[in-house]
Design an enzyme around this catalytic site. Sequence first.
Site, PDB file in Angstrom:
ATOM      1  N   ASP A  30       1.376  -0.896  -0.045  1.00 19.72           N
ATOM      2  CA  ASP A  30      -0.143   0.308  -0.210  1.00 19.72           C
ATOM      3  C   ASP A  30       1.224   1.176   0.300  1.00 19.72           C
ATOM      4  O   ASP A  30       1.894   1.401   0.940  1.00 19.72           O
ATOM      5  CB  ASP A  30      -0.868  -0.288   0.885  1.00 19.72           C
ATOM      6  CG  ASP A  30      -1.883   0.863   1.013  1.00 19.72           C
ATOM      7  OD1 ASP A  30      -1.694   2.398   1.299  1.00 19.72           O
ATOM      8  OD2 ASP A  30      -3.274   0.456   0.753  1.00 19.72           O
ATOM      9  N   ILE A  31       0.578   2.245  -0.716  1.00 18.00           N
ATOM     10  CA  ILE A  31       1.038   3.706  -0.836  1.00 18.00           C
ATOM     11  C   ILE A  31       1.294   4.476   0.192  1.00 18.00           C
ATOM     12  O   ILE A  31       1.561   5.069   0.146  1.00 18.00           O
ATOM     13  CB  ILE A  31       1.223   4.161  -1.935  1.00 18.00           C
ATOM     14  CG1 ILE A  31      -0.179   4.782  -2.412  1.00 18.00           C
ATOM     15  CG2 ILE A  31       1.312   3.467  -2.919  1.00 18.00           C
ATOM     16  CD1 ILE A  31      -0.419   5.685  -2.844  1.00 18.00           C
ATOM     17  N   ASN A  85     -12.805  -3.274   2.088  1.00 17.20           N
ATOM     18  CA  ASN A  85     -14.359  -2.209   2.255  1.00 17.20           C
ATOM     19  C   ASN A  85     -14.998  -1.935   0.967  1.00 17.20           C
ATOM     20  O   ASN A  85     -15.082  -2.209  -0.162  1.00 17.20           O
ATOM     21  CB  ASN A  85     -13.273  -1.240   2.819  1.00 17.20           C
ATOM     22  CG  ASN A  85     -12.713  -0.737   3.116  1.00 17.20           C
ATOM     23  OD1 ASN A  85     -12.539  -1.473   4.234  1.00 17.20           O
ATOM     24  ND2 ASN A  85     -11.462  -0.340   3.393  1.00 17.20           N
ATOM     25  N   GLY A  91     -16.374   2.638   3.531  1.00 15.51           N
ATOM     26  CA  GLY A  91     -15.271   3.538   3.079  1.00 15.51           C
ATOM     27  C   GLY A  91     -14.041   2.670   2.280  1.00 15.51           C
ATOM     28  O   GLY A  91     -12.871   3.177   1.679  1.00 15.51           O
ATOM     29  N   GLN A  92     -14.429   2.341   1.458  1.00 18.74           N
ATOM     30  CA  GLN A  92     -14.383   1.578  -0.604  1.00 18.74           C
ATOM     31  C   GLN A  92     -14.307   2.924  -1.148  1.00 18.74           C
ATOM     32  O   GLN A  92     -14.897   4.463  -1.844  1.00 18.74           O
ATOM     33  CB  GLN A  92     -15.208   0.638  -0.686  1.00 18.74           C
ATOM     34  CG  GLN A  92     -14.358   0.294  -2.091  1.00 18.74           C
ATOM     35  CD  GLN A  92     -15.359  -0.697  -3.153  1.00 18.74           C
ATOM     36  OE1 GLN A  92     -16.027  -0.938  -2.574  1.00 18.74           O
ATOM     37  NE2 GLN A  92     -14.658  -0.763  -4.399  1.00 18.74           N
ATOM     38  N   HIS A  98     -11.161  -5.329  -3.740  1.00 12.60           N
ATOM     39  CA  HIS A  98      -9.167  -5.400  -3.235  1.00 12.60           C
ATOM     40  C   HIS A  98      -9.552  -6.221  -1.801  1.00 12.60           C
ATOM     41  O   HIS A  98     -11.169  -5.527  -0.723  1.00 12.60           O
ATOM     42  CB  HIS A  98      -8.388  -4.176  -3.121  1.00 12.60           C
ATOM     43  CG  HIS A  98      -9.133  -2.745  -2.768  1.00 12.60           C
ATOM     44  ND1 HIS A  98     -10.038  -2.228  -3.508  1.00 12.60           N
ATOM     45  CD2 HIS A  98      -8.654  -2.079  -2.031  1.00 12.60           C
ATOM     46  CE1 HIS A  98     -10.062  -1.092  -3.158  1.00 12.60           C
ATOM     47  NE2 HIS A  98      -9.891  -0.757  -1.548  1.00 12.60           N
TER      48      HIS A  98
END
Length: 112
Positions: A30-31, A85, A91-92, A98
């Site tokens: 994750d970034i 999510n 919260g998506q 994913h």
Amino acid sequence: MNDCLFCKIVAGDIPAKLVAENDNFLAFADIAPTAPVHVVAVPKTHYANAAEFADADSQGMGQFMQFITEIGESETSNGYRLVFNTDADGGQTVFHVHAHVLGGRAMQWPAG
């Protein structure tokens, strides 16, 4: 899908730090991690969310669960959390199904 961030990562158009890959799924760091281990895993086929994926391909969803469980086991040593999510209120923010694989520290509950 041309405008999907995760489809672009799957296609190699956007670079990502790969964690795992097979013919059907891709996982990358994750970034903006929220835990010491924070991996995002996606199916290479576009589905908007987990419910759509499960409805369209329940066997594929089962294989995806196995894939993300293997990532949790290989990337952490003392437990992990799997998070989907689904839709905006869930919260998506990227509408390609994913899973977040989180670990590397004790997880808190409730999550929020």
